[in-house]
Design a protein around this motif. Structure first.
Motif, mmCIF file in Angstrom:
data_model
loop_
_atom_site.group_PDB
_atom_site.id
_atom_site.type_symbol
_atom_site.label_atom_id
_atom_site.label_comp_id
_atom_site.label_asym_id
_atom_site.label_seq_id
_atom_site.Cartn_x
_atom_site.Cartn_y
_atom_site.Cartn_z
ATOM 1 N N VAL A 24 12.211 5.111 -18.701
ATOM 2 C CA VAL A 24 11.787 6.185 -19.593
ATOM 3 C C VAL A 24 12.280 7.505 -19.017
ATOM 4 C CG1 VAL A 24 9.718 4.971 -20.410
ATOM 5 C CG2 VAL A 24 9.531 6.522 -18.481
ATOM 6 N N ASN A 25 12.490 8.494 -19.892
ATOM 7 C CA ASN A 25 12.787 9.842 -19.419
ATOM 8 C C ASN A 25 11.487 10.406 -18.890
ATOM 9 O OD1 ASN A 25 15.535 10.112 -20.149
ATOM 10 N ND2 ASN A 25 14.936 10.445 -22.274
ATOM 11 N N ARG A 58 8.212 -4.370 -23.148
ATOM 12 C CA ARG A 58 8.984 -3.660 -24.162
ATOM 13 C C ARG A 58 8.433 -4.035 -25.531
ATOM 14 N NH1 ARG A 58 14.450 -2.102 -24.071
ATOM 15 N NH2 ARG A 58 14.563 -3.151 -22.061
ATOM 16 N N HIS A 62 9.919 1.164 -27.216
ATOM 17 C CA HIS A 62 8.910 1.750 -26.327
ATOM 18 C C HIS A 62 8.570 0.821 -25.161
ATOM 19 C CE1 HIS A 62 8.367 4.343 -29.813
ATOM 20 N NE2 HIS A 62 7.781 5.194 -28.996
ATOM 21 N N HIS A 114 5.265 13.227 -21.988
ATOM 22 C CA HIS A 114 6.396 12.301 -21.977
ATOM 23 C C HIS A 114 6.683 11.738 -23.368
ATOM 24 C CE1 HIS A 114 5.679 12.479 -17.656
ATOM 25 N NE2 HIS A 114 6.905 12.033 -17.513
ATOM 26 N N GLY A 116 4.611 10.232 -25.470
ATOM 27 C CA GLY A 116 3.964 8.962 -25.744
ATOM 28 C C GLY A 116 2.581 9.096 -26.336
ATOM 29 N N LEU A 133 5.312 4.635 -24.301
ATOM 30 C CA LEU A 133 6.262 5.702 -23.978
ATOM 31 C C LEU A 133 7.638 5.324 -24.521
ATOM 32 C CD1 LEU A 133 5.335 6.264 -20.216
ATOM 33 C CD2 LEU A 133 4.714 7.727 -22.147
ATOM 34 N N LEU A 135 11.383 4.503 -24.692
ATOM 35 C CA LEU A 135 12.336 4.039 -23.690
ATOM 36 C C LEU A 135 13.478 5.029 -23.535
ATOM 37 C CD1 LEU A 135 12.493 0.248 -24.573
ATOM 38 C CD2 LEU A 135 11.665 1.246 -22.437
ATOM 39 N N TYR A 136 14.052 5.057 -22.356
ATOM 40 C CA TYR A 136 15.181 5.922 -22.039
ATOM 41 C C TYR A 136 16.371 5.559 -22.916
ATOM 42 C CZ TYR A 136 19.094 7.791 -19.343
ATOM 43 O OH TYR A 136 20.226 8.442 -18.945
ATOM 44 N N ARG A 150 15.613 9.840 -15.311
ATOM 45 C CA ARG A 150 14.885 8.708 -15.843
ATOM 46 C C ARG A 150 14.047 8.107 -14.740
ATOM 47 N NH1 ARG A 150 19.440 3.931 -16.400
ATOM 48 N NH2 ARG A 150 19.743 3.712 -14.180
#
Length: 157
Positions: A24-25, A58, A62, A114, A116, A133, A135-136, A150
Motif C-alpha cells: 500500500v502507499n 487481498r 484493497h 491512507h 482506507g 486500504l 493496494l499500491y 510504499r
C-alpha cells in the motif's frame, strides 16, 4: 513480537494468516502503529484462554486487515462511536489501566489518512476490527526510475 509476549502473559494465543506481496502507499511507522493498536485492543478485551486472530488478505483492489477476538460484545449503538476520542462503551471502566480511549481514534485517523476505511463488527462473543486500504498502484513515471513510497504489509522490518 512484543505483543506475542503480552498475549501469552494474558493466557491468549495470537494467530496470523498473512497473504504475502500486498503493498500500500503509506507510512510504514503509522501502519505498524495501527496494527499494534488493534492487536493491543483485542488482547485487552479478550477472554482468557481464547485467541486473537489477525489476517491480511487481498479483496479486489484493497488489502484487508482484520483482528478478531472473543470477549464481551460491543453494543450495536456503540460500534460507530468507539472511534471517537475518549469514547468508552462502559463508563465504569474509565479508570481501568492506563488507557484513555485514544487508541481507536488514532487508528481511524491513520486508516483515513491512507485512503482506507475501518469498521467494528461485534456479534455474540466475537469482535472484529476490519480495515480496508487501497493496494499500491505503480504510476507510469515510477516504472521508469521515479521514487516509490510504499509499505509491504506482509513483511516486518
Amino acid at each position: 513480537l512484543p505483543l506475542e509476549t503480552v498475549a501469552y502473559e494474558n493466557g491468549l494465543e495470537l494467530t496470523s494468516a498473512v497473504e504475502e506481496g500486498l503493498f500500500v502507499n503509506g507510512n510504514s511507522v503509522q501502519l505498524k502503529q495501527l496494527t499494534s493498536i488493534l492487536i493491543d485492543n483485542a488482547i485487552r478485551h479478550s477472554e482468557r484462554g481464547s485467541a486473537v486472530a489477525l489476517s491480511l488478505r487481498r479483496e479486489r483492489s484493497h488489502a484487508v486487515l482484520s483482528v478478531v477476538n472473543a470477549g464481551p460484545p460491543i453494543p450495536a449503538e456503540a460500534q460507530k462511536q468507539i472511534f471517537e476520542r475518549f469514547y468508552r462503551t462502559d463508563s465504569a471502566r474509565t479508570g481501568e489501566g492506563q488507557n484513555y480511549g485514544l487508541g481507536l481514534a488514532i487508528a481511524k485517523e491513520i486508516v483515513e489518512s491512507h485512503g482506507g476505511t475501518i469498521r467494528a463488527e461485534s456479534n455474540g462473543r466475537l469482535t472484529s476490527f476490519v480495515i480496508s486500504l487501497p493496494l499500491y498502484r505503480e504510476k507510469k513515471e515510477e516504472r521508469h526510475g521515479g521514487k516509490r513510497n510504499r509499505a509491504d504489509l506482509s513483511q516486518p522490518e
